[in-house]
Motif scaffolding. Structure first.
Motif, mmCIF file in Angstrom:
data_model
loop_
_atom_site.group_PDB
_atom_site.id
_atom_site.type_symbol
_atom_site.label_atom_id
_atom_site.label_comp_id
_atom_site.label_asym_id
_atom_site.label_seq_id
_atom_site.Cartn_x
_atom_site.Cartn_y
_atom_site.Cartn_z
ATOM 1 N N VAL A 172 0.864 -1.180 0.000
ATOM 2 C CA VAL A 172 0.000 0.000 0.000
ATOM 3 C C VAL A 172 0.905 1.237 0.000
ATOM 4 O O VAL A 172 1.670 1.454 0.933
ATOM 5 C CB VAL A 172 -0.937 0.013 1.229
ATOM 6 C CG1 VAL A 172 -1.741 1.301 1.283
ATOM 7 C CG2 VAL A 172 -1.856 -1.196 1.195
ATOM 8 N N MET A 173 0.814 2.010 -1.065
ATOM 9 C CA MET A 173 1.615 3.228 -1.190
ATOM 10 C C MET A 173 0.888 4.432 -0.598
ATOM 11 O O MET A 173 1.516 5.364 -0.132
ATOM 12 C CB MET A 173 1.965 3.503 -2.660
ATOM 13 C CG MET A 173 2.741 2.370 -3.315
ATOM 14 S SD MET A 173 4.241 1.914 -2.451
ATOM 15 C CE MET A 173 5.282 3.293 -2.830
ATOM 16 N N SER A 174 -0.444 4.414 -0.647
ATOM 17 C CA SER A 174 -1.218 5.473 -0.004
ATOM 18 C C SER A 174 -2.612 4.956 0.321
ATOM 19 O O SER A 174 -3.193 4.191 -0.437
ATOM 20 C CB SER A 174 -1.294 6.728 -0.870
ATOM 21 O OG SER A 174 -1.989 6.486 -2.062
ATOM 22 N N ARG A 175 -3.082 5.382 1.469
ATOM 23 C CA ARG A 175 -4.447 5.077 1.910
ATOM 24 C C ARG A 175 -5.200 6.393 1.842
ATOM 25 O O ARG A 175 -4.850 7.355 2.500
ATOM 26 C CB ARG A 175 -4.423 4.543 3.339
ATOM 27 C CG ARG A 175 -5.784 4.080 3.818
ATOM 28 C CD ARG A 175 -5.756 3.747 5.271
ATOM 29 N NE ARG A 175 -5.865 5.019 5.995
ATOM 30 C CZ ARG A 175 -5.986 5.124 7.294
ATOM 31 N NH1 ARG A 175 -5.955 4.057 8.040
ATOM 32 N NH2 ARG A 175 -6.108 6.291 7.863
ATOM 33 N N ARG A 176 -6.240 6.437 1.037
ATOM 34 C CA ARG A 176 -6.937 7.696 0.778
ATOM 35 C C ARG A 176 -8.273 7.835 1.503
ATOM 36 O O ARG A 176 -8.985 8.799 1.283
ATOM 37 C CB ARG A 176 -7.156 7.857 -0.714
ATOM 38 C CG ARG A 176 -5.854 7.916 -1.492
ATOM 39 C CD ARG A 176 -6.143 8.170 -2.932
ATOM 40 N NE ARG A 176 -4.934 8.171 -3.722
ATOM 41 C CZ ARG A 176 -4.821 8.803 -4.852
ATOM 42 N NH1 ARG A 176 -5.836 9.494 -5.335
ATOM 43 N NH2 ARG A 176 -3.706 8.743 -5.535
ATOM 44 N N VAL A 177 -8.625 6.875 2.346
ATOM 45 C CA VAL A 177 -9.904 6.919 3.055
ATOM 46 C C VAL A 177 -9.708 6.554 4.518
ATOM 47 O O VAL A 177 -8.714 5.945 4.897
ATOM 48 C CB VAL A 177 -10.941 5.956 2.430
ATOM 49 C CG1 VAL A 177 -11.376 6.415 1.067
ATOM 50 C CG2 VAL A 177 -10.414 4.541 2.383
ATOM 51 N N ASN A 178 -10.700 6.919 5.312
ATOM 52 C CA ASN A 178 -10.744 6.565 6.728
ATOM 53 C C ASN A 178 -12.103 5.954 7.032
ATOM 54 O O ASN A 178 -13.045 6.092 6.249
ATOM 55 C CB ASN A 178 -10.546 7.813 7.598
ATOM 56 C CG ASN A 178 -9.145 8.347 7.497
ATOM 57 O OD1 ASN A 178 -8.180 7.620 7.723
ATOM 58 N ND2 ASN A 178 -9.013 9.621 7.150
ATOM 59 N N ASN A 179 -12.209 5.303 8.184
ATOM 60 C CA ASN A 179 -13.500 4.778 8.615
ATOM 61 C C ASN A 179 -14.514 5.913 8.652
ATOM 62 O O ASN A 179 -14.213 7.008 9.122
ATOM 63 C CB ASN A 179 -13.391 4.143 10.001
ATOM 64 C CG ASN A 179 -12.711 2.799 9.962
ATOM 65 O OD1 ASN A 179 -12.905 2.018 9.037
ATOM 66 N ND2 ASN A 179 -11.899 2.515 10.957
ATOM 67 N N GLY A 180 -15.699 5.658 8.128
ATOM 68 C CA GLY A 180 -16.767 6.653 8.148
ATOM 69 C C GLY A 180 -16.808 7.565 6.935
ATOM 70 O O GLY A 180 -17.780 8.292 6.750
ATOM 71 N N ASP A 181 -15.779 7.531 6.098
ATOM 72 C CA ASP A 181 -15.781 8.368 4.893
ATOM 73 C C ASP A 181 -16.845 7.879 3.918
ATOM 74 O O ASP A 181 -17.081 6.674 3.793
ATOM 75 C CB ASP A 181 -14.422 8.328 4.185
ATOM 76 C CG ASP A 181 -13.355 9.143 4.880
ATOM 77 O OD1 ASP A 181 -13.677 9.827 5.876
ATOM 78 O OD2 ASP A 181 -12.197 9.086 4.436
ATOM 79 N N TYR A 182 -17.459 8.819 3.221
ATOM 80 C CA TYR A 182 -18.384 8.491 2.143
ATOM 81 C C TYR A 182 -17.614 8.516 0.831
ATOM 82 O O TYR A 182 -16.817 9.423 0.601
ATOM 83 C CB TYR A 182 -19.553 9.476 2.108
ATOM 84 C CG TYR A 182 -20.562 9.202 3.180
ATOM 85 C CD1 TYR A 182 -21.661 8.388 2.933
ATOM 86 C CD2 TYR A 182 -20.403 9.724 4.459
ATOM 87 C CE1 TYR A 182 -22.589 8.112 3.929
ATOM 88 C CE2 TYR A 182 -21.316 9.449 5.461
ATOM 89 C CZ TYR A 182 -22.402 8.640 5.184
ATOM 90 O OH TYR A 182 -23.310 8.353 6.179
ATOM 91 N N VAL A 183 -17.840 7.516 0.006
ATOM 92 C CA VAL A 183 -17.147 7.417 -1.270
ATOM 93 C C VAL A 183 -18.172 7.271 -2.386
ATOM 94 O O VAL A 183 -19.256 6.731 -2.184
ATOM 95 C CB VAL A 183 -16.155 6.220 -1.299
ATOM 96 C CG1 VAL A 183 -15.024 6.434 -0.318
ATOM 97 C CG2 VAL A 183 -16.854 4.902 -1.037
ATOM 98 N N SER A 184 -17.823 7.762 -3.545
ATOM 99 C CA SER A 184 -18.678 7.580 -4.707
ATOM 100 C C SER A 184 -18.087 6.474 -5.573
ATOM 101 O O SER A 184 -16.935 6.066 -5.379
ATOM 102 C CB SER A 184 -18.801 8.888 -5.496
ATOM 103 O OG SER A 184 -17.525 9.345 -5.876
#
Length: 171
Positions: free
Chosen positions: A102-114
């Motif tokens: 994993v080079m980057s994690r772009r989300v966190n718990n609870g984030d809304y994603v499309s």
């Protein structure tokens, strides 16, 4: 760059649980990266269950409900499991399409994603590029396809080999 892949959300929703928590973590193809709650998928499952009740008399509606789930990348076995259970799933897995780091994690718990949102960038580091600087006077002796052996100061005693596959035309 050739072995860098973005893991995207196949459907809109909320990240309920991240199972990969930090940059640098190793993942394998097929591993569950996160769980997403998607109201749209809940509705689509309800439509499938209702359409399954009338699939003999209205097969077109049943196939359309099934296709809707397939467009969100649910497999035939997942769709069959929903049908067989007769109940709606509320959390869906996001699985890795590649193995790597994993080079980057772009989300966190609870984030809304499309749909299409990048969740993680994962690099397959089984093959690497090494960039070298060469003096202009040495350029006539370097050609694409030449093999070379090199060492790295950070790893004394280790030797590595490779071949030149690209020479930057900018001096």
């Amino acid at each position: 760059e050739r072995l860098l892949q973005s893991q995207v959300a196949q459907y809109p929703g909320r990240i309920d649980k991240l199972l990969v928590n930090f940059t640098g973590e190793t993942v394998r193809k097929g591993q569950t990266l996160a769980l997403i709650y998607s109201p749209e998928l809940v509705t689509a499952q309800q439509e499938l269950l209702e359409a399954a009740k009338t699939k003999q008399s209205q097969p077109g509606i049943y196939e359309a409900a099934k296709e809707k789930l397939q467009l969100w990348k649910l497999t035939e076995s997942q769709i069959a499991a929903i049908e067989n259970s007769g109940s709606v799933q509320t959390k869906f897995e996001v699985t890795s399409t590649t193995s790597g780091i994993v080079m980057s994690r772009r989300v966190n718990n609870g984030d809304y994603v499309s749909q299409g949102s990048v969740l993680f960038d994962i690099a397959d580091l089984s093959t690497l590029w090494v960039m070298f600087d060469a003096y202009e006077s040495d350029l006539p002796f370097l050609n694409t396809g030449d093999k070379l052996v090199f060492t790295v100061q950070a790893m004394p005693g280790e030797t590595y080999s490779g071949k030149i596959i690209f020479i930057d035309p900018v001096v």
